[in-house]
Design an enzyme around this catalytic site. Structure first.
Site: not given
Length: 622
Positions: A183, A258, A342, A371, A444, A517
């Site tokens: 959340g 993608h 990304d 990246e 991450h 994470r």
């Protein structure tokens, strides 16, 4: 003098200026040949990374010294390009080649070439990356504002155990759904802006925020919509505006190689009606994807069928993302200050060119960060050399070479390896890129730094083992915490801009995805560590020299790493030093630092010596 040829591209007596060149700027190349080699006539041999005919520049005899002859040549180039060079020797007594050895110095015979980067002289560092600190946020796990979530798509599991371990087990069918949500939202980020200011943060990097049907959101469902769990466009615009008032820019994650199969564009799962490339060959999105046997035979990202690859060179897709009024521009107009791309090495040049041009058309101060896990200045991707950093595709990259070398050094030692990794980047990357490098210790996609430094090595352990070792023992934690603080001192001093992965400063641990994470431990932070990272952030905020300061190595041994950052005018110098060993170490203090002012201490520093697992930041002004 040595009885072999001498050339070291990092020695100003051999190459000036050091590192990359602006277009039109001249480099002076100087080679020393021992007289014992006889009458040799050297040639500077340059080969463009783009191929084509090599350039051979005869080197003039500059002077004769007692034991060697000194030859020189001057080289400049008019357009951005990567060059590799070596030396050829010819004459009655010698027909040999001089190459770059493993240590970067000249060797006879086999070896590699030296790299010479020529970048666009108009290239500038975006304002949002010139100073300060970046803070990376995984949106679902940072802060839950408590606001109701409106219009949440079906299929999501809402967690009410904020400190719980993220779900890691696959379904009975073997699928990893990543559909548990804690959340965190954009309003929660806005609530914590004052906290980020206390850390010296000047830029927030948000992992994906567009609608997507997984908690990581790297499977975009709708590029034009904020994920309902995070809020809406108004929440985003408010966050950007409020952050800007506090001197903080917001950068978004651009996932453009993608989409998700569960998306408006592909729609394999049928959530979005009967349209989409998977369900209708007449769909306007059909040529965005790479089908070889429609509908089930299509290219996907690294074989994950839920992540169909897009054809970035499709005119429709290119216009949708990078065209006037397209996706990139929409979010910039709402307040974003740029994009982190990304898997940038999977995006073709035509796409990178168009996106960069669109971002810069909005504002030259907006950033494009790629990246790229390797040396981004000479990366070969899918069989051809990339030109990310020459002035028309990216402002900077995530600096994984620094991260990997630094974490290895802090845990295992090997100062020469760390210095070599640093100097390679400083030599190969354009200065505007160097000043904006995103220097992380965790992301991450990687283990939490405290776990990497203090935990049992991951090896080939599976997710079940990682879950069982998610929480470190007390001994492991404190060892990792001490080493993390030392790594942070180096990180905050290195060229580039330090990037804190949310919660690292609070003592979060965890192995790989999804254990890296977890949720930020509000109210349960390691406050001592958090406060120390805040001190380092204030060092950068109060001493605005780091974008252009010179990097001067002092000591890079197995025990001690120390270096100075010196301002362009030479009036301010800051020493960063750590002792990673379990014994006290005396520091080699450069001239003027004997009476320097202490800006930060971790552990103990007294009388020019660092106690075990200690570090210090010292200020010297003329």
């Amino acid at each position: 003098m040595p009885q072999t040829p001498y050339y070291d591209s990092r020695d100003p007596e051999c190459k000036s200026p050091f590192g990359a060149l602006k277009t039109g700027e001249e480099a002076t190349i100087t080679l020393r040949l021992p007289k014992s080699m006889g009458a040799c006539h050297p040639t500077l041999a340059l080969q463009s990374a783009e191929g084509g005919e090599p350039i051979n520049l005869p080197m003039a005899l500059n002077r004769m010294e007692r034991t060697c002859n000194v030859f020189g040549a001057v080289f400049a180039w008019h357009s951005p390009r990567i060059w590799f060079y070596h030396f050829e020797l010819a004459g009655m007594d010698c027909h040999q080649t001089i190459m770059r050895g493993p240590d970067g110095k000249a060797v006879l015979g086999t070896g590699g070439g030296w790299q010479l980067t020529v970048y666009d002289a108009r290239m500038q560092t975006p304002a949002c990356l010139r100073e300060g600190v970046i803070y990376q946020i995984f949106p679902d796990r940072f802060c839950n504002s408590g606001q109701p979530k409106q219009g949440v798509p079906e299929g999501r599991i809402f967690r009410d155990d904020w400190q719980g371990v993220p779900e890691w087990r696959p379904t009975p069918e073997g699928k990893v759904l990543n559909n548990d949500y804690f959340g965190g939202d954009l309003a929660g980020v806005a609530q914590k802006l004052d906290y980020l200011v206390s850390l010296g943060v000047s830029c927030i990097y948000l992992n994906p925020i567009f609608e997507a049907h997984s908690n990581h959101r790297y499977n975009t469902a709708d590029y034009l919509k904020i994920d309902p769990m995070l809020g809406n466009e108004e929440d985003f615009a408010t966050l950007c505006a409020t952050a800007r008032e506090k001197g903080i820019a917001v950068i978004l994650d651009g996932v453009f190689s993608h989409t998700g199969s569960d998306s408006v564009y592909f729609n394999r799962e049928g959530r979005y009606g009967e349209g989409g490339a998977y369900r209708d060959k007449a769909s306007p999105y059909y040529d965005w994807f790479r089908f070889y046997d429609w509908p089930d035979g299509y290219e996907s990202w690294w074989g994950f069928y839920t992540l169909p690859n897009v054809e970035e060179q499709s005119s429709g897709y290119l216009e949708f993302i990078a065209g006037e009024g397209g996706v990139a521009e929409k979010w910039l107009r709402l307040g974003a200050s740029g994009y982190r791309l990304d898997v940038a090495d999977e995006l073709p040049d035509v796409f990178l060119d168009a996106l960069y041009a669109r971002v810069k058309a909005h504002s030259p101060d907006c950033a494009v960060i790629g990246e790229v896990w390797e040396d981004a200045s000479n990366k070969v991707s899918y069989g051809y050399r990339r030109r990310y950093l020459l002035g028309a595709q990216m402002d900077s990259v995530m600096n994984y070479p620094f991260k990997d070398a630094l974490l290895w050094y802090i845990r295992h030692g090997g100062g020469e390896g760390l210095l070599g990794a640093i100097m390679t980047v400083l030599e190969n990357y354009p200065p505007p890129v160097i000043s904006a490098l995103m220097n992380s210790l965790s992301t991450h996609d990687t283990m939490r730094a405290i776990t990497a430094l203090g935990g049992e090595p991951l090896g080939n352990h599976d997710r079940a083992w990682q879950r069982d070792h998610h929480t470190l023992t007390q001994e492991q934690y404190w060892r990792g915490r001490h080493l993390f603080a030392l790594a942070s001192i180096v990180q905050f001093g290195l060229p580039g801009i330090p990037c804190i992965y949310y919660g690292d400063e609070a003592g979060m641990s965890g192995y790989k995805d999804p254990f890296n994470r977890a949720c930020y431990p509000w109210g349960q932070e390691d406050t001592g560590l958090r406060d120390f990272i805040g001190i380092l952030g204030r060092v950068r905020a109060e001493h605005r020299i780091f974008a252009t300061a010179e990097f001067l190595p002092v000591t890079f041994s197995d025990e001690v790493c120390s270096f100075v950052r010196r301002s362009e005018d030479g009036q301010t110098a800051i020493l960063f030093a750590v002792n990673r060993s379990d014994r006290e170490q005396a520091l080699l203090l450069p001239e003027g630092f004997g009476e320097a002012r202490v800006l930060a201490i971790y552990g103990k520093y007294k009388g020019g010596a660092l106690s075990p697992l200690s570090g210090v930041v010292l200020l010297c002004r003329k």
